[in-house]
Design an enzyme around this catalytic site. Structure first.
Site, mmCIF file in Angstrom:
data_model
loop_
_atom_site.group_PDB
_atom_site.id
_atom_site.type_symbol
_atom_site.label_atom_id
_atom_site.label_comp_id
_atom_site.label_asym_id
_atom_site.label_seq_id
_atom_site.Cartn_x
_atom_site.Cartn_y
_atom_site.Cartn_z
ATOM 1 N N MET A 20 26.514 -0.804 -15.257
ATOM 2 C CA MET A 20 26.453 0.080 -16.426
ATOM 3 C C MET A 20 27.220 1.359 -16.108
ATOM 4 O O MET A 20 27.159 1.849 -14.986
ATOM 5 C CB MET A 20 24.995 0.434 -16.729
ATOM 6 C CG MET A 20 24.819 1.567 -17.749
ATOM 7 S SD MET A 20 23.100 1.838 -18.218
ATOM 8 C CE MET A 20 22.466 2.670 -16.769
ATOM 9 N N ASP A 22 28.845 4.823 -18.846
ATOM 10 C CA ASP A 22 28.507 5.828 -19.860
ATOM 11 C C ASP A 22 27.497 5.377 -20.927
ATOM 12 O O ASP A 22 27.594 4.263 -21.433
ATOM 13 C CB ASP A 22 29.745 6.238 -20.666
ATOM 14 C CG ASP A 22 30.968 6.475 -19.829
ATOM 15 O OD1 ASP A 22 30.869 6.443 -18.604
ATOM 16 O OD2 ASP A 22 32.032 6.674 -20.433
ATOM 17 N N GLN A 38 28.160 1.419 -21.707
ATOM 18 C CA GLN A 38 29.215 0.646 -21.068
ATOM 19 C C GLN A 38 28.558 -0.372 -20.137
ATOM 20 O O GLN A 38 27.646 -0.026 -19.367
ATOM 21 C CB GLN A 38 30.142 1.574 -20.277
ATOM 22 C CG GLN A 38 31.007 2.447 -21.159
ATOM 23 C CD GLN A 38 32.130 1.644 -21.793
ATOM 24 O OE1 GLN A 38 33.147 1.386 -21.179
ATOM 25 N NE2 GLN A 38 31.934 1.226 -23.041
ATOM 26 N N TRP A 46 32.521 -2.338 -12.130
ATOM 27 C CA TRP A 46 33.169 -2.030 -13.400
ATOM 28 C C TRP A 46 34.102 -3.171 -13.800
ATOM 29 O O TRP A 46 34.839 -3.685 -12.969
ATOM 30 C CB TRP A 46 33.966 -0.721 -13.268
ATOM 31 C CG TRP A 46 34.510 -0.238 -14.569
ATOM 32 C CD1 TRP A 46 33.901 0.579 -15.466
ATOM 33 C CD2 TRP A 46 35.795 -0.543 -15.137
ATOM 34 N NE1 TRP A 46 34.716 0.798 -16.551
ATOM 35 C CE2 TRP A 46 35.883 0.115 -16.367
ATOM 36 C CE3 TRP A 46 36.878 -1.336 -14.726
ATOM 37 C CZ2 TRP A 46 37.007 0.027 -17.199
ATOM 38 C CZ3 TRP A 46 37.996 -1.429 -15.542
ATOM 39 C CH2 TRP A 46 38.056 -0.748 -16.762
ATOM 40 N N ASP A 156 37.347 7.751 -26.120
ATOM 41 C CA ASP A 156 35.968 8.243 -26.212
ATOM 42 C C ASP A 156 35.706 9.023 -27.502
ATOM 43 O O ASP A 156 35.272 10.190 -27.474
ATOM 44 C CB ASP A 156 35.615 9.072 -24.964
ATOM 45 C CG ASP A 156 35.932 8.327 -23.665
ATOM 46 O OD1 ASP A 156 35.923 7.081 -23.690
ATOM 47 O OD2 ASP A 156 36.206 8.979 -22.642
ATOM 48 N N GLU A 208 37.364 13.409 -20.291
ATOM 49 C CA GLU A 208 36.810 12.231 -20.943
ATOM 50 C C GLU A 208 35.569 12.617 -21.756
ATOM 51 O O GLU A 208 34.959 13.662 -21.536
ATOM 52 C CB GLU A 208 36.396 11.179 -19.899
ATOM 53 C CG GLU A 208 37.533 10.718 -19.003
ATOM 54 C CD GLU A 208 37.139 9.596 -18.046
ATOM 55 O OE1 GLU A 208 37.897 8.610 -17.977
ATOM 56 O OE2 GLU A 208 36.105 9.685 -17.375
HETATM 57 C C1 FRU Z 1 34.057 7.582 -18.476
HETATM 58 C C2 FRU Z 1 35.016 6.460 -18.855
HETATM 59 C C3 FRU Z 1 35.468 6.649 -20.280
HETATM 60 C C4 FRU Z 1 35.855 5.254 -20.670
HETATM 61 C C5 FRU Z 1 34.822 4.426 -19.969
HETATM 62 C C6 FRU Z 1 35.322 3.084 -19.516
HETATM 63 O O1 FRU Z 1 33.191 7.267 -17.454
HETATM 64 O O2 FRU Z 1 36.096 6.449 -17.960
HETATM 65 O O3 FRU Z 1 36.523 7.577 -20.428
HETATM 66 O O4 FRU Z 1 35.826 5.072 -22.070
HETATM 67 O O5 FRU Z 1 34.403 5.190 -18.836
HETATM 68 O O6 FRU Z 1 34.288 2.303 -18.982
#
Ligand code: FRU
Length: 500
Positions: A20, A22, A38, A46, A156, A208
């Protein structure tokens, strides 16, 4: 998963399994707090970014609802926001349908061939998905993407309704340019560029996950400011990724810094290592009136390496946001939400006592545990440093202290437990903090199986840290160095698990 695995947070949100990052799409609707995030449906690192969905009736206990918006083909689903389109401005609802819930997210495309002009192999644009059943099932809008830019990094989107100008406002980042852009729309599908903010503040890393909201100053509804928060990676105050904010005005078109605030100054949301990508809930009812958020309790420096399985990462406890005048500055302050009181179990109160150049275990006073809420108040006296040690035992401790010479509150995790997964993990981090007007320093602390969140002087400074102590390390002690400090108050509650 049992939710009793080593380091599994007991009162913080985690997904049952997998990676996980954001929080996404925080929105309240008809009695339910929605939390998307996320998520990698395929692994514990990731990748394959998708939106996972969780719901809560009380901001404390969470139901796992599964993947809501999946990666498909060459499109990953990056971070964004969600809202309820009460007036069906989007036209996504047919007669008789409930108001659409709309997710505004970043489409992260892997290109078949590199862009001939820039050589970029990926591209980002803003897209929509909607739900006509209150968030249970989702479909992507056929006209996606709804907003593009000639920069490969553009992400974002954070959308909410702007009362004054009666339009949807999107705040979205141009990460490499250290800019936040503002767009407006009547229908969520057609967007008009309004203005840009930045570069300003800290620009040593990419920008971000912006968030924009209005708050009263010192609780006065007739004196409000707009807060623009934006995350930075790397280069944040405690190293790696972190969050900064700007205080000013937003008139439906432009964000302007408050008079007296310099573009060159940086204001940190949190002085710990592990608070990132926070966004606030949309549509909290007016009679509640709070501005609430959670942040991702991790850091891009080591997010993929943290020693947990079969899941990775956690969200912070939900916090309310405030603007408070501290030291002649209008500061963004935070408070733990009151709903967390429902987790309080055994309550212990200590009598005031002097702590004279010593470390005193509170085991005999009945204060110990691996899930705790602590409120401590100290008068510095002539001590050089004083504070609390938590998660002590097995030759380890996490120190929450106050340094009188430098006037700073700190968390020291140099000897807090497992730290071999990252070279710079074992460090101390300080936040400037003056002693309160009443001559005291107040520490409000939430301790979980793998985290410590410190709200110092009623949320005037925040320090959020992940720690990985031994499960047996459940001790709490008070300490003073170089002199005698007065512990004028100590209250402790053990906290129940939200998963039990
Ligand atoms: C922030 C980020 C965002 C992006 C997401 C991708 O942690 O880098 O900018 O949308 O994570 O997982």
């Amino acid at each position: 998963p049992t939710f009793t695995e080593p380091y599994r947070p007991q009162f913080h949100y985690t997904p049952p399994t997998n990676w996980m990052n954001d929080p996404n799409g925080l929105v309240y609707h008809e009695g339910t707090y929605h939390l998307f995030h996320q998520y990698n449906p395929e692994g514990i690192q990731w990748g394959h970014m998708s939106w996972y969905h969780a719901t809560s009736e009380d901001l404390v206990h969470w139901e796992h609802e599964g993947v809501a918006i999946p990666e498909e083909g060459n499109e990953m689903i990056f971070s964004g926001s969600a809202l309820v389109d009460h007036d069906n401005t989007s036209g996504f609802a047919d007669d008789g349908d409930p108001a659409p819930m709309v997710a505004v997210y970043t489409s992260h495309y892997t290109l078949d061939e590199p862009d001939p002009d820039t050589g970029a192999e990926t591209d980002q644009a803003q897209s929509l998905a909607y739900s006509l059943d209150g968030g249970d099932t989702w479909q992507k809008y056929a006209g996606n993407p709804v907003l593009t830019h000639n920069d490969a990094n553009f992400r974002d989107p954070n959308v909410s309704w702007h009362e004054e100008s009666e339009q949807w406002i999107m705040t979205v980042a141009l990460p490499e340019q250290h800019k936040v852009q503002f767009y407006a729309s009547d229908n969520l599908t057609d967007w008009t560029h309004l203005s840009d903010f930045g570069p300003a503040g800290a620009t040593t890393g990419i920008w971000e996950c912006p968030d924009l909201f209005e708050l009263p100053v010192d609780g006065d509804p007739n004196d409000t400011r707009w807060v623009l928060q934006v995350d930075l990676n790397p280069g944040a105050i405690a190293g790696g990724s972190g969050a900064q904010y700007f205080v000013g005005d937003f008139d439906g078109e432009t964000f302007t810094l408050d008079e007296g605030i310099s573009e060159d100054d940086t204001h940190w949301v949190d002085y710990g290592t592990d608070f990132y990508a926070a966004i606030s809930w949309n549509d909290i009812p007016e009679d509640d009136g709070r501005r609430l958020w959670v942040g991702w309790m991790s850091n891009w420096d080591y997010a993929n390496d943290k020693p947990t399985s079969p899941w990775r990462s956690a969200q912070s406890i939900p916090r309310s946001l405030h603007l408070t005048t501290v030291d002649d500055e209008i500061r963004l302050t935070q408070q733990p939400v009151e709903e967390l009181h429902t987790l309080r179990d055994t309550h212990t109160t200590l009598d005031a006592r002097s702590v004279a150049n010593e470390t005193v275990s509170l085991a005999d006073d009945g204060i110990a545990g691996t899930t705790l809420e602590l409120v401590a108040e100290f008068e510095p006296g002539d001590a050089d440093a004083f504070g609390l040690n938590v998660r002590t035992g097995n030759n380890e401790e996490t120190v929450i202290g106050y340094d009188t010479a430098s006037e700073s509150v700190y968390v020291d995790r140099t000897n807090a437990g497992e730290d071999s997964f990252h070279d710079d993990f074992a460090q101390r981090h300080d936040a400037p903090l003056a002693v309160n007007d009443d001559g005291r320093v107040k520490l409000h602390v939430f301790v979980d199986w793998s985290s410590v969140e410190v709200f110092a002087n009623d949320g005037a400074r925040l320090l959020t840290h992940r720690i990985f102590p031994d499960a047996e390390s459940d001790g709490v002690s008070v300490f003073a160095e170089g002199g005698t400090a007065e512990l004028t108050r100590l209250e402790s509650w053990t906290l129940n698990s939200i998963w039990a």
